[in-house]
Design an enzyme around this catalytic site. Structure first.
Site: not given
Length: 164
Positions: A45, A50, A90, A132-133
């Site tokens: 992901g 990011q 991550c 998480h995303e």
């Protein structure tokens, strides 16, 4: 095009992202570049912040033949059930991972790149990835979801990695 993945300490990772106003060719190109970047980095992901873009968009592919890869715009988790503790890492904090508690299953709503509504009911790795995303879009990192002691240990490890 492979984009630069921002790493821990970059302020964009702590921003709460603005909703995407329009799904246009620029957003579709961003999503495609993010997908290429995610595969190049061997991730499952990648959220827009990011790669330095503070907009509510992420791409995912949990590499399961029964689960299609996807792109979500303006996602929102509308339901979470149960709990699950699994190891997470991550792309923005390379080299670190820790056990993180999250909902075992979720319902997430958002838009696809065609502007049409999407609803995903997920459990297992897909549920964890989507949570998480979505966290990234709110400026939350997996480090924020571990105990203060574990966070302190992980941050010390991160600082040592950065020095070496």
């Amino acid at each position: 095009m492979i984009l630069e993945i921002r790493t821990f300490g970059d302020p964009v990772l702590r921003e709460k992202c603005a909703p995407a106003a329009d799904i246009d060719d620029g957003m579709r190109r961003l999503a495609e570049d993010m997908r290429e970047t995610m595969y190049d980095a061997d991730g499952i992901g990648l959220a827009a912040p990011q790669v330095g873009v503070p907009v509510r968009l992420f791409v995912y592919d949990v590499r399961d033949p029964d689960i299609a890869p996807g792109v979500l715009v303006n996602p929102e988790i509308v339901e979470g059930r149960g709990t699950s503790k699994e190891e997470e890492g991550c792309l923005s904090i390379p080299g670190l991972s820790e056990i993180v508690e999250r909902s075992a299953s979720i319902v997430l709503r958002g838009l696809g790149l065609d502007g049409e509504p999407v609803e995903i009911r997920a459990d297992g790795l897909l549920s964890r990835c989507l949570q998480h995303e979505t966290d990234h879009l709110d400026g939350v990192l997996f480090l924020d979801r571990v105990s203060p002691l574990k966070r302190k240990i992980l941050l010390a490890k991160w600082r040592k990695q950065e020095r070496d």
